[in-house]
Design a protein around this motif. Structure first.
Motif, short mmCIF file in Angstrom:
data_model
loop_
_atom_site.label_atom_id
_atom_site.label_comp_id
_atom_site.label_asym_id
_atom_site.label_seq_id
_atom_site.Cartn_x
_atom_site.Cartn_y
_atom_site.Cartn_z
N GLN A 19 0.83 -1.21 0.00
CA GLN A 19 0.00 0.00 0.00
C GLN A 19 0.86 1.26 0.00
N ILE A 20 2.00 1.23 0.72
CA ILE A 20 2.92 2.39 0.67
C ILE A 20 3.37 2.61 -0.77
N ALA A 21 3.74 1.51 -1.45
CA ALA A 21 4.19 1.63 -2.84
C ALA A 21 3.07 2.13 -3.74
N ILE A 22 1.86 1.62 -3.53
CA ILE A 22 0.72 2.01 -4.38
C ILE A 22 0.35 3.48 -4.14
N TYR A 23 0.37 3.93 -2.89
CA TYR A 23 0.09 5.35 -2.61
C TYR A 23 1.20 6.24 -3.17
N GLY A 24 2.43 5.74 -3.10
CA GLY A 24 3.56 6.50 -3.67
C GLY A 24 3.36 6.70 -5.16
N GLN A 25 2.90 5.66 -5.84
CA GLN A 25 2.66 5.76 -7.27
C GLN A 25 1.48 6.69 -7.56
N SER A 26 0.39 6.49 -6.80
CA SER A 26 -0.83 7.25 -7.08
C SER A 26 -0.71 8.72 -6.71
N VAL A 27 -0.32 8.99 -5.46
CA VAL A 27 -0.34 10.37 -4.96
C VAL A 27 0.89 11.15 -5.45
N TYR A 28 2.05 10.54 -5.37
CA TYR A 28 3.29 11.27 -5.71
C TYR A 28 3.59 11.22 -7.21
N LEU A 29 3.86 10.00 -7.75
CA LEU A 29 4.26 9.91 -9.15
C LEU A 29 3.15 10.36 -10.09
N HIS A 30 1.92 9.91 -9.80
CA HIS A 30 0.83 10.15 -10.75
C HIS A 30 0.19 11.53 -10.58
N CYS A 32 0.80 14.04 -8.39
CA CYS A 32 1.68 15.20 -8.14
C CYS A 32 2.63 15.46 -9.32
N LEU A 33 3.50 14.48 -9.62
CA LEU A 33 4.52 14.73 -10.65
C LEU A 33 3.97 14.72 -12.07
N ALA A 34 3.21 13.69 -12.43
CA ALA A 34 2.79 13.54 -13.83
C ALA A 34 1.73 14.56 -14.23
N HIS A 35 0.76 14.83 -13.34
CA HIS A 35 -0.37 15.70 -13.73
C HIS A 35 -0.41 17.05 -13.01
N HIS A 36 0.44 17.25 -12.02
CA HIS A 36 0.46 18.50 -11.26
C HIS A 36 -0.92 18.84 -10.70
N SER A 37 -1.70 17.83 -10.39
CA SER A 37 -3.03 18.14 -9.84
C SER A 37 -2.94 18.43 -8.34
N VAL A 38 -1.81 18.09 -7.74
CA VAL A 38 -1.60 18.39 -6.32
C VAL A 38 -0.13 18.72 -6.13
N THR A 39 0.13 19.69 -5.24
CA THR A 39 1.51 20.00 -4.89
C THR A 39 1.75 19.49 -3.47
N LEU A 40 2.79 18.71 -3.30
CA LEU A 40 3.08 18.14 -1.98
C LEU A 40 4.25 18.89 -1.34
N HIS A 41 4.22 18.96 -0.02
CA HIS A 41 5.32 19.56 0.73
C HIS A 41 6.60 18.77 0.42
N PRO A 42 7.77 19.46 0.30
CA PRO A 42 9.02 18.75 -0.01
C PRO A 42 9.31 17.57 0.91
N SER A 43 8.92 17.66 2.17
CA SER A 43 9.18 16.53 3.09
C SER A 43 8.35 15.30 2.69
N VAL A 44 7.11 15.53 2.23
CA VAL A 44 6.25 14.42 1.79
C VAL A 44 6.82 13.83 0.50
N CYS A 45 7.27 14.73 -0.41
CA CYS A 45 7.88 14.25 -1.67
C CYS A 45 9.09 13.38 -1.35
N PHE A 46 9.91 13.85 -0.41
CA PHE A 46 11.11 13.09 -0.07
C PHE A 46 10.74 11.70 0.44
N LEU A 47 9.76 11.63 1.35
CA LEU A 47 9.38 10.33 1.92
C LEU A 47 8.80 9.40 0.85
N PHE A 48 7.99 9.95 -0.03
CA PHE A 48 7.43 9.13 -1.12
C PHE A 48 8.55 8.64 -2.03
#
Ligand SMILES: [Zn+2]
Ligand SMILES: [Zn+2]
Length: 240
Positions: A19-30, A32-48
């Motif tokens: 689930q950590i891996a799946i959330y990392g893909q969905s929330v961070y890679l997908h 946040c990074l791919a669609h810019h639909s959400v901006t995450l705090h740098p600390s959250v980005c680092f953990l993902f």
């Protein structure tokens, strides 16, 4: 007797890791990074980013480049992981290989990810594909022993592959829902895939941070983003 079978703790740990891996893909890679639909705090980005390196070994820029190619060429030739061209088996079990093949030309990756510059973190140790996975396996071997590590990783990997097969594979197979739309909404799998199985919704509005569009649709990835927003660790850029 049956000491070689996975323990309940192995199963629980495998669910947590997958689930950590799946959330990392969905929330961070997908989202946040791919669609810019959400901006995450740098600390959250680092953990993902750390968790993706430790569990999957994916290169974020390659993941984003392949995903943007998928949107650009969905269900046509040029789609890096279309089950219509590659088959369901290959999309599920060789998804990362298909993505890597699509990213073999670095010029294509650089062109598709101009907004995500390559940095020293990508080149040093995060960028080395299997270094993180090896570190995770060593860590679990020291903590739980090799047999439990084997089961934890095998079960986690199976769940991650199932998620990929559902979203990129079943989510793009022809069916009643697909008429007039790209992708299918597989609502029963939303909990397992952090909401990503609502794939027709996503293709209809790729930049929308929330994948659920109806009351009865579940989008746990969006719930997590809402929590991060509540504690001021995320900013939603686009809804609908
Ligand atoms: Zn798709
Ligand atoms: Zn997308």
């Amino acid at each position: 007797m049956n000491d070689w079978l996975p323990s309940a703790m192995d199963v629980i740990l495998s669910v947590i890791l997958s689930q950590i891996a799946i959330y990392g893909q969905s929330v961070y890679l997908h989202r946040c990074l791919a669609h810019h639909s959400v901006t995450l705090h740098p600390s959250v980005c680092f953990l993902f980013r750390l968790s993706i390196w430790l569990l999957l070994g994916s290169n974020p820029r390659e993941w984003v480049a392949a995903h943007r190619l998928h949107h650009r060429h969905a269900d046509t030739e040029g789609d890096p992981h279309s089950p219509l061209f590659e088959g369901l088996f290959a999309v599920t079990f060789r998804g990362s290989k298909l993505n890597r093949a699509a990213c073999a030309d670095r010029a294509v990756v650089n062109r598709l990810t101009k907004d995500i510059p390559s940095d020293f973190v990508e080149r040093m140790p995060f960028g080395r594909r299997y270094g993180g996975i090896a570190l995770t396996l060593i860590f679990f071997s020291l903590c739980t022993g090799p047999l439990d590590t084997f089961w934890i990783y095998l079960l986690a990997f199976a769940q991650i592959l199932a998620g990929i097969g559902i979203v990129n594979g079943l989510g793009h197979l022809p069916g009643p829902q697909v008429s007039g739309h790209i992708g299918r909404n597989l609502r029963s799998f939303a909990l397992l895939t952090a909401g990503e199985s609502l794939h027709a919704n996503h293709h209809a509005s790729p930049a929308n941070a929330r994948l659920a569009t109806a009351k009865w649709e579940l989008d746990p990835g969006w719930w997590f983003i809402s929590f991060l927003r509540h504690v001021k660790l995320a900013e939603v850029r686009r809804l609908r």
